[in-house]
Design an enzyme around this catalytic site. Structure first.
Site, PDB file in Angstrom:
ATOM      1  N   HIS A 190      18.928   9.352  47.611  1.00  0.00           N
ATOM      2  CA  HIS A 190      20.060   9.106  46.715  1.00  0.00           C
ATOM      3  C   HIS A 190      20.198   7.617  46.478  1.00  0.00           C
ATOM      4  CE1 HIS A 190      23.965   9.482  44.851  1.00  0.00           C
ATOM      5  NE2 HIS A 190      24.386   8.497  45.639  1.00  0.00           N
ATOM      6  N   ARG A 212      -5.376  19.376  16.026  1.00  0.00           N
ATOM      7  CA  ARG A 212      -6.739  18.882  16.241  1.00  0.00           C
ATOM      8  C   ARG A 212      -7.704  20.062  16.305  1.00  0.00           C
ATOM      9  NH1 ARG A 212      -6.925  13.662  17.750  1.00  0.00           N
ATOM     10  NH2 ARG A 212      -8.882  13.920  18.867  1.00  0.00           N
ATOM     11  N   ALA A 233      -5.539  15.586  28.362  1.00  0.00           N
ATOM     12  CA  ALA A 233      -6.563  14.830  29.079  1.00  0.00           C
ATOM     13  C   ALA A 233      -6.723  15.325  30.518  1.00  0.00           C
ATOM     14  CB  ALA A 233      -6.188  13.348  29.071  1.00  0.00           C
ATOM     15  N   ALA A 287       5.675  18.234  13.329  1.00  0.00           N
ATOM     16  CA  ALA A 287       6.574  17.816  14.421  1.00  0.00           C
ATOM     17  C   ALA A 287       6.025  18.292  15.749  1.00  0.00           C
ATOM     18  CB  ALA A 287       7.983  18.365  14.185  1.00  0.00           C
ATOM     19  N   ALA A 300      -0.221  14.665  11.104  1.00  0.00           N
ATOM     20  CA  ALA A 300      -0.381  15.022  12.530  1.00  0.00           C
ATOM     21  C   ALA A 300      -0.210  16.537  12.659  1.00  0.00           C
ATOM     22  CB  ALA A 300       0.643  14.275  13.375  1.00  0.00           C
ATOM     23  N   GLY A 318     -25.329  13.451  20.908  1.00  0.00           N
ATOM     24  CA  GLY A 318     -26.089  14.437  21.674  1.00  0.00           C
ATOM     25  C   GLY A 318     -26.108  15.782  20.976  1.00  0.00           C
TER      26      GLY A 318
HETATM   27  P1  FAD Z   1     -12.288  13.386  23.808  1.00  0.00           P
HETATM   28  O1  FAD Z   1     -11.369  12.472  24.496  1.00  0.00           O
HETATM   29  O2  FAD Z   1     -12.048  13.700  22.373  1.00  0.00           O
HETATM   30  O3  FAD Z   1     -13.745  12.779  24.006  1.00  0.00           O
HETATM   31  C1  FAD Z   1     -14.872  13.361  23.464  1.00  0.00           C
HETATM   32  C2  FAD Z   1     -15.952  12.311  23.358  1.00  0.00           C
HETATM   33  O4  FAD Z   1     -17.148  12.968  22.950  1.00  0.00           O
HETATM   34  C3  FAD Z   1     -15.694  11.243  22.323  1.00  0.00           C
HETATM   35  O5  FAD Z   1     -16.012   9.981  22.852  1.00  0.00           O
HETATM   36  C4  FAD Z   1     -16.630  11.597  21.174  1.00  0.00           C
HETATM   37  O6  FAD Z   1     -17.077  10.459  20.455  1.00  0.00           O
HETATM   38  C5  FAD Z   1     -17.769  12.197  21.947  1.00  0.00           C
HETATM   39  N1  FAD Z   1     -18.622  13.106  21.170  1.00  0.00           N
HETATM   40  C6  FAD Z   1     -18.255  14.126  20.357  1.00  0.00           C
HETATM   41  N2  FAD Z   1     -19.327  14.776  19.893  1.00  0.00           N
HETATM   42  C7  FAD Z   1     -20.396  14.144  20.431  1.00  0.00           C
HETATM   43  C8  FAD Z   1     -21.791  14.347  20.362  1.00  0.00           C
HETATM   44  N3  FAD Z   1     -22.316  15.343  19.683  1.00  0.00           N
HETATM   45  N4  FAD Z   1     -22.590  13.496  21.044  1.00  0.00           N
HETATM   46  C9  FAD Z   1     -22.088  12.467  21.766  1.00  0.00           C
HETATM   47  N5  FAD Z   1     -20.776  12.250  21.878  1.00  0.00           N
HETATM   48  C10 FAD Z   1     -19.943  13.076  21.234  1.00  0.00           C
HETATM   49  N6  FAD Z   1      -3.305  14.028  26.197  1.00  0.00           N
HETATM   50  C11 FAD Z   1      -2.609  13.886  27.323  1.00  0.00           C
HETATM   51  O7  FAD Z   1      -2.899  14.575  28.310  1.00  0.00           O
HETATM   52  N7  FAD Z   1      -1.587  12.990  27.422  1.00  0.00           N
HETATM   53  C12 FAD Z   1      -1.214  12.212  26.373  1.00  0.00           C
HETATM   54  O8  FAD Z   1      -0.286  11.413  26.480  1.00  0.00           O
HETATM   55  C13 FAD Z   1      -1.944  12.337  25.164  1.00  0.00           C
HETATM   56  N8  FAD Z   1      -1.632  11.575  24.103  1.00  0.00           N
HETATM   57  C14 FAD Z   1      -2.380  11.654  22.972  1.00  0.00           C
HETATM   58  C15 FAD Z   1      -2.047  10.838  21.896  1.00  0.00           C
HETATM   59  C16 FAD Z   1      -2.790  10.884  20.735  1.00  0.00           C
HETATM   60  C17 FAD Z   1      -2.434   9.977  19.592  1.00  0.00           C
HETATM   61  C18 FAD Z   1      -3.910  11.761  20.655  1.00  0.00           C
HETATM   62  C19 FAD Z   1      -4.763  11.798  19.427  1.00  0.00           C
HETATM   63  C20 FAD Z   1      -4.239  12.588  21.711  1.00  0.00           C
HETATM   64  C21 FAD Z   1      -3.464  12.549  22.887  1.00  0.00           C
HETATM   65  N9  FAD Z   1      -3.756  13.377  23.976  1.00  0.00           N
HETATM   66  C22 FAD Z   1      -3.010  13.266  25.121  1.00  0.00           C
HETATM   67  C23 FAD Z   1      -4.842  14.354  23.950  1.00  0.00           C
HETATM   68  C24 FAD Z   1      -6.057  13.797  24.679  1.00  0.00           C
HETATM   69  O9  FAD Z   1      -6.450  12.591  24.062  1.00  0.00           O
HETATM   70  C25 FAD Z   1      -7.183  14.817  24.641  1.00  0.00           C
HETATM   71  O10 FAD Z   1      -6.735  16.037  25.184  1.00  0.00           O
HETATM   72  C26 FAD Z   1      -8.356  14.319  25.472  1.00  0.00           C
HETATM   73  O11 FAD Z   1      -8.838  13.093  24.989  1.00  0.00           O
HETATM   74  C27 FAD Z   1      -9.488  15.354  25.464  1.00  0.00           C
HETATM   75  O12 FAD Z   1     -10.509  14.893  26.265  1.00  0.00           O
HETATM   76  P2  FAD Z   1     -12.015  15.323  26.004  1.00  0.00           P
HETATM   77  O13 FAD Z   1     -12.809  14.558  27.004  1.00  0.00           O
HETATM   78  O14 FAD Z   1     -12.122  16.785  25.960  1.00  0.00           O
HETATM   79  O15 FAD Z   1     -12.370  14.805  24.536  1.00  0.00           O
HETATM   80  P1  AMP Z   2       0.415  20.144  17.102  1.00  0.00           P
HETATM   81  O1  AMP Z   2      -0.609  21.205  16.851  1.00  0.00           O
HETATM   82  O2  AMP Z   2       1.277  20.358  18.306  1.00  0.00           O
HETATM   83  O3  AMP Z   2      -0.160  18.753  17.035  1.00  0.00           O
HETATM   84  O4  AMP Z   2       1.443  20.216  15.881  1.00  0.00           O
HETATM   85  C1  AMP Z   2       1.063  20.176  14.525  1.00  0.00           C
HETATM   86  C2  AMP Z   2       2.227  20.701  13.700  1.00  0.00           C
HETATM   87  O5  AMP Z   2       1.958  20.508  12.309  1.00  0.00           O
HETATM   88  C3  AMP Z   2       2.479  22.190  13.903  1.00  0.00           C
HETATM   89  O6  AMP Z   2       3.772  22.370  14.381  1.00  0.00           O
HETATM   90  C4  AMP Z   2       2.294  22.783  12.492  1.00  0.00           C
HETATM   91  O7  AMP Z   2       3.237  23.797  12.228  1.00  0.00           O
HETATM   92  C5  AMP Z   2       2.545  21.589  11.582  1.00  0.00           C
HETATM   93  N1  AMP Z   2       1.925  21.727  10.263  1.00  0.00           N
HETATM   94  C6  AMP Z   2       0.661  22.146   9.976  1.00  0.00           C
HETATM   95  N2  AMP Z   2       0.432  22.146   8.621  1.00  0.00           N
HETATM   96  C7  AMP Z   2       1.592  21.717   8.025  1.00  0.00           C
HETATM   97  C8  AMP Z   2       2.009  21.488   6.659  1.00  0.00           C
HETATM   98  N3  AMP Z   2       1.190  21.700   5.606  1.00  0.00           N
HETATM   99  N4  AMP Z   2       3.276  21.051   6.439  1.00  0.00           N
HETATM  100  C9  AMP Z   2       4.106  20.816   7.483  1.00  0.00           C
HETATM  101  N5  AMP Z   2       3.774  21.003   8.772  1.00  0.00           N
HETATM  102  C10 AMP Z   2       2.539  21.443   9.066  1.00  0.00           C
END
Ligand code: FAD
Ligand code: AMP
Length: 481
Positions: free
Chosen positions: A451, A279, A327, A189, A276, A122
């Site tokens: 408890h 984002r 999320a 971390a 990691a 989109g």
């Molecule tokens: P997203 O989930 O990123 O969804 C966005 C959607 O938009 C996607 O489907 C993408 O394809 C679509 N999109 C993007 N641009 C376009 C476009 N131009 N047109 C059409 N579609 C598009 N959060 C928690 O709260 N609890 C957790 O335990 C947790 N664990 C996580 C573990 C991992 C490994 C990761 C990577 C993230 C985790 N998160 C967790 C974070 C969580 O996933 C995000 O905060 C959440 O998904 C954000 O939701 P959102 O709807 O904003 O975006």
């Molecule tokens: P988060 O944003 O919570 O997912 O955490 C990402 C982490 O990666 C942060 O704590 C950053 O300080 C760390 N980080 C980013 N760049 C580097 C790097 N080049 N080497 C080591 N750690 C990093």
């Protein structure tokens, strides 16, 4: 020109799909565009959270924790397991099945709510028109009274560690390995690095985490963070702080990570590497420059407290706007925006959003940390109750960690709850509910807790803040007043 809708949502992650469902519930003609392609090559709803985030990571955390519990802790409970093995491909297949069930579940909800799923990418055009480009390049254009941007975020990649096949991967790649790497490096971390590092450590990897910052989990209450750091150390998770990764060299057999710490240049040799490091919001190419949408220098779409962008009738929610990338934060913003569009009153209480790290120990918190309050010069009281004094935690052989409660020394309100230990992810919601209802420490103190439960630790921590805990000797309440 395609159809005209009351609302078009771009992005079907937990922010966007929830917004779409709530809009439809409120009687609006709703469409939701999404470009995600699942592992089976077909379009999938649910975004990062369902496909490669919250849910699949928790599935792998659960399987690996069960494996470690049986292999390492079974004996403690008198369970003799004999030879135990981890069938990693089966774990990954279980995870994939859960993902498919949940993403097709959202498809079902879309159908039930008569939401039009626009499959493709989109783009916001001027005057609330939305152009959707399908996978085959076909473009359609739709008009809407309101547009909700919910495009989420993607892993940041750094020049010091570019992705490389299945050997140097981001969080999504690290959920799909079918073999356990002997030596695993994790850069960062943060929440994701710790969770994924834990999965593979439990399955047998020797894990080293390189973190650029000197402080472990700076966003977490430092008393809790220090306790967690100690526990990770006991599990042989090697977390090196103040370690900034400068480059990586991917050889035929091993990956050499060069980093710098206070002693100078260092090297780490691993078999696989997870990057990691955070984002970034998905706002590139999301809107026509003529649309006039404002973003900040990091690409976050500019919004007010109620997720209104600078364009009337255009809202943005979830990871693509300010606030924690969680999320549940995105989903509640989705509900709020749908209700605002419907002309109702709606708000999100950003002060009472829980954060959780689903490692073992789990770490969870809500509200202010002690270091934040100290920095702000607030008057507060602290109560800490260790799980070592909880009968239920002992029965579960999970007696490390604590519940820490911080209350306002003047108003008696709960200002923050910080937990490291068993079921912290569930316990924290009691703190959230209390804070949402503006509970005082006295309110909590007067509640009768069942408890033996882990929840009693929260009760006792509140009592400790008043210097009257029942199951630990009371120190003079730690006050800053
Ligand atoms: P997203 O989930 O990123 O969804 C966005 C959607 O938009 C996607 O489907 C993408 O394809 C679509 N999109 C993007 N641009 C376009 C476009 N131009 N047109 C059409 N579609 C598009 N959060 C928690 O709260 N609890 C957790 O335990 C947790 N664990 C996580 C573990 C991992 C490994 C990761 C990577 C993230 C985790 N998160 C967790 C974070 C969580 O996933 C995000 O905060 C959440 O998904 C954000 O939701 P959102 O709807 O904003 O975006
Ligand atoms: P988060 O944003 O919570 O997912 O955490 C990402 C982490 O990666 C942060 O704590 C950053 O300080 C760390 N980080 C980013 N760049 C580097 C790097 N080049 N080497 C080591 N750690 C990093």
């Amino acid at each position: 020109m395609g159809e005209k809708f009351d609302v078009i949502v771009i992005g079907a992650g937990p922010a966007g799909y929830v917004a779409a469902i709530r809009c439809a519930q409120l009687g609006m003609k709703t469409a939701c565009a999404d470009e995600w392609i699942g592992k089976n090559g077909k379009p999938a709803l649910g975004g990062t959270c369902l496909n490669v985030g919250c849910i699949p990571s928790k599935a792998m955390l659960e399987s690996s924790e069960l494996y470690e519990n049986l292999s390492e802790h079974g004996k403690l409970h008198g369970i003799l397991t004999g030879d135990l093995g981890a069938d990693v491909p089966a774990m990954v297949a279980r995870k994939d099945k859960i993902v498919t069930e949940l993403t097709t579940g959202i498809e079902g909800l879309f159908k039930a709510n008569k939401i039009t799923w626009l499959k493709g990418r989109g783009r916001l055009l001027p005057d609330k028109h939305v152009e959707v480009t399908a996978g085959d390049g076909e473009q359609t254009s739709h008009a809407a009274e309101n547009v909700i941007l919910a495009t989420g975020s993607t892993p940041i990649d750094i020049a010091a560690a570019p992705m490389q096949g299945d050997r140097v991967v981001d969080s999504a790649g690290a959920l799909d390995w079918t073999e356990v790497p002997a030596r695993l490096g994790v850069i960062g971390a943060g929440v994701i690095g710790l969770e994924l590092g834990s999965v593979w450590r439990r399955l047998g990897s020797q894990v080293t985490v390189l973190e650029a910052q000197d402080v472990f989990l700076p966003m977490v209450d430092q008393q809790v963070a220090k306790d967690a750091f100690k526990q990770f150390g006991q599990q042989q998770m090697d977390i090196r702080l103040g370690a900034r990764v400068l480059s990586t060299e991917v050889g035929k057999k091993a990956i050499t990570v060069s980093y710098q710490d206070d002693k100078g240049d260092q090297k780490l040799v691993v078999d696989r590497l997870i990057v990691a490091v955070g984002r970034r919001p998905n706002s590139d190419g999301l809107f026509d420059p003529g649309a006039g949408l404002l973003t900040d220098e990091r690409g976050l779409i500019h919004v007010d407290e109620q997720c209104r962008t600078n364009l009337p009738g255009v809202y943005a929610i979830g990871d693509v706007v300010r606030g924690p990338m969680l999320a549940h934060k995105g989903s509640e913003e989705g509900v709020m925006v749908a209700e605002l569009i419907a002309g109702e009153y709606a708000a999100v209480n950003y002060d009472a959003i829980a954060s959780v790290i689903y490692t073992h120990p789990e770490i969870a918190w809500v509200g202010k940390s002690e270091q934040e309050l100290k920095h702000a010069g607030e008057k507060y009281k602290v109560g800490v109750f260790p799980f070592a004094a909880s009968g239920r935690a002992k029965a579960q052989a999970e007696s490390q960690g604590m519940v820490k409660v911080i209350t306002d020394a003047v108003t008696d309100r709960i200002l923050g709850v910080h937990i490291v230990g068993p079921k912290a992810s569930e316990l924290i919601m009691q703190g959230v509910i209390g804070m949402e209802f503006e509970a005082s420490a006295e309110d909590f103190a007067r509640i009768v807790f069942a408890h033996p439960t882990l929840s009693e630790a929260l009760h006792e921590a509140v009592l400790a803040s008043e210097g009257r805990a029942l199951h630990i000797p009371n120190r003079a309440p730690r006050k800053r007043a």
